[in-house]
Design a protein around this motif. Sequence first.
Motif, PDB file in Angstrom:
ATOM      1  N   VAL A   3      12.009  -3.486  -9.916  1.00 54.14           N
ATOM      2  CA  VAL A   3      11.870  -4.661  -9.043  1.00 54.14           C
ATOM      3  C   VAL A   3      10.885  -5.638  -9.670  1.00 54.14           C
ATOM      4  N   ARG A   4       9.800  -5.116 -10.207  1.00 54.05           N
ATOM      5  CA  ARG A   4       8.757  -5.957 -10.796  1.00 54.05           C
ATOM      6  C   ARG A   4       9.294  -6.735 -12.002  1.00 54.05           C
ATOM      7  N   ARG A   5      10.059  -6.025 -12.864  1.00 54.07           N
ATOM      8  CA  ARG A   5      10.629  -6.702 -14.051  1.00 54.07           C
ATOM      9  C   ARG A   5      11.537  -7.848 -13.638  1.00 54.07           C
ATOM     10  N   ARG A   6      12.356  -7.604 -12.586  1.00 50.91           N
ATOM     11  CA  ARG A   6      13.303  -8.641 -12.141  1.00 50.91           C
ATOM     12  C   ARG A   6      12.585  -9.820 -11.511  1.00 50.91           C
ATOM     13  N   ALA A   7      11.455  -9.538 -10.873  1.00 41.93           N
ATOM     14  CA  ALA A   7      10.754 -10.599 -10.140  1.00 41.93           C
ATOM     15  C   ALA A   7       9.923 -11.476 -11.072  1.00 41.93           C
ATOM     16  N   MET A   8       9.693 -11.034 -12.329  1.00 46.84           N
ATOM     17  CA  MET A   8       8.768 -11.796 -13.189  1.00 46.84           C
ATOM     18  C   MET A   8       9.519 -12.709 -14.165  1.00 46.84           C
ATOM     19  N   GLY A  45       0.804  -1.229   0.000  1.00 45.30           N
ATOM     20  CA  GLY A  45       0.000   0.000   0.000  1.00 45.30           C
ATOM     21  C   GLY A  45       0.830   1.268   0.000  1.00 45.30           C
ATOM     22  N   PHE A  46       2.146   1.127   0.273  1.00 43.37           N
ATOM     23  CA  PHE A  46       3.025   2.308   0.277  1.00 43.37           C
ATOM     24  C   PHE A  46       3.819   2.426  -1.013  1.00 43.37           C
ATOM     25  N   THR A  47       3.752   1.368  -1.851  1.00 38.52           N
ATOM     26  CA  THR A  47       4.636   1.329  -3.013  1.00 38.52           C
ATOM     27  C   THR A  47       3.813   1.301  -4.294  1.00 38.52           C
ATOM     28  N   PRO A  48       3.707   2.429  -4.990  1.00 38.83           N
ATOM     29  CA  PRO A  48       2.821   2.505  -6.157  1.00 38.83           C
ATOM     30  C   PRO A  48       3.193   1.498  -7.224  1.00 38.83           C
ATOM     31  N   SER A  96      10.089   5.059   0.931  1.00 37.41           N
ATOM     32  CA  SER A  96       8.989   5.370   0.000  1.00 37.41           C
ATOM     33  C   SER A  96       8.336   6.712   0.332  1.00 37.41           C
ATOM     34  N   ARG A  97       8.473   7.129   1.608  1.00 34.69           N
ATOM     35  CA  ARG A  97       7.888   8.423   1.987  1.00 34.69           C
ATOM     36  C   ARG A  97       8.847   9.574   1.695  1.00 34.69           C
ATOM     37  N   ALA A 153      10.127   8.634  -8.460  1.00 33.61           N
ATOM     38  CA  ALA A 153      11.288   7.754  -8.258  1.00 33.61           C
ATOM     39  C   ALA A 153      10.818   6.423  -7.681  1.00 33.61           C
ATOM     40  N   ALA A 154       9.866   6.468  -6.750  1.00 36.56           N
ATOM     41  CA  ALA A 154       9.336   5.230  -6.160  1.00 36.56           C
ATOM     42  C   ALA A 154       8.715   4.359  -7.252  1.00 36.56           C
ATOM     43  N   ARG A 155       8.030   4.987  -8.199  1.00 39.97           N
ATOM     44  CA  ARG A 155       7.393   4.219  -9.291  1.00 39.97           C
ATOM     45  C   ARG A 155       8.452   3.559 -10.168  1.00 39.97           C
ATOM     46  N   ARG A 156       9.554   4.314 -10.438  1.00 35.36           N
ATOM     47  CA  ARG A 156      10.624   3.743 -11.291  1.00 35.36           C
ATOM     48  C   ARG A 156      11.256   2.532 -10.611  1.00 35.36           C
TER      49      ARG A 156
END
Length: 258
Positions: free
Chosen positions: A253-258, A142-145, A238-239, A245-248
């Motif tokens: 992270v998402r690309r690496r995890a998939m 919920g904190f990480t877009p 994240s705050r 920058a948080a979105r980037r």
Amino acid sequence: MPQTALVTGATSGIGAAFTHALARDGYDLVLVARDEGRLRAAAADLSERHGVATEVLAADLTDREASRAVEERLADAERPVDLLVNNAGMGLRGTFWETDLADQERMLALNCTAVLRLTHAALGAMVPRGRGGVITISSVAGFTPGARGAYSATKAWATVLTESLSTELVGTGVHASVIAPGFVHTEFHQRARLDMSRMPDRMWLDADDVVATALREHQAGKVVSVPGARYKAIVVASRLVPRSAARRVTAIVRRRAM
Ligand code: NAP
């Protein structure tokens, strides 16, 4: 008088860990989930181990009619519930556009609408009594877009709802807190058919540790709890960093995890 806690999603993972910790503290329990057989087995085990009274309420909280029975139990002045634990929740696999819309609506109904309705019923009874508490299980997501599409949004909603309530509840004797864990070993990822095999061991939390933190910090009057040093650092970061920058970082992270 023994106190009573109502825990949703009480048969597995974080919810089951809550029921054991609360029973050890002497709470009588109302257990809510869909699978009645599993609920009855959990209730018998808790009564036998800890000598507490247990009730089961089998309800699919995505269904308003079924959820109403749980709301009525929370509002019952004759049998007060002292602590509501809004724990039941679900995630989904796949991108936002690939994931079936009906499943996303079911997730919204469980992660948001059920939390709204049960919390409303609980506070309506607790505030006039001048005591009670609500703990809601949100997520670091919920904190990480963009971490997981609509799931992140449901958990951001749960966190902000609790923060807002905590300000409305000042002076009422009732406390609302939210716990935002990272990855926890439960049935959650299997149910959502998420492959977590590439997640490093150091990122996993233990459900009992998460619950111990949640109860300790709720009793201390804290509003937002993030268990584990690693996840605390992620939330602080994240705050502090700009949202862009948080979105980037999340996209990498998402690309690496998939
Ligand atoms: P879990 O092991 O999958 O347990 C889910 C529980 O919720 C079960 O008791 C399940 O029982 C119940 N449930 C599921 N759908 C329901 C529905 N429609 N109506 C009523 N009960 C329902 O999951 P968990 O990991 O402990 O998750 C608990 C909470 O923690 C969730 O809100 C989740 O979003 C949050 N969380 C989990 C993690 C993680 O990594 N595990 C991280 C952050 C936050 P039935 O199937 O019998 O209904």
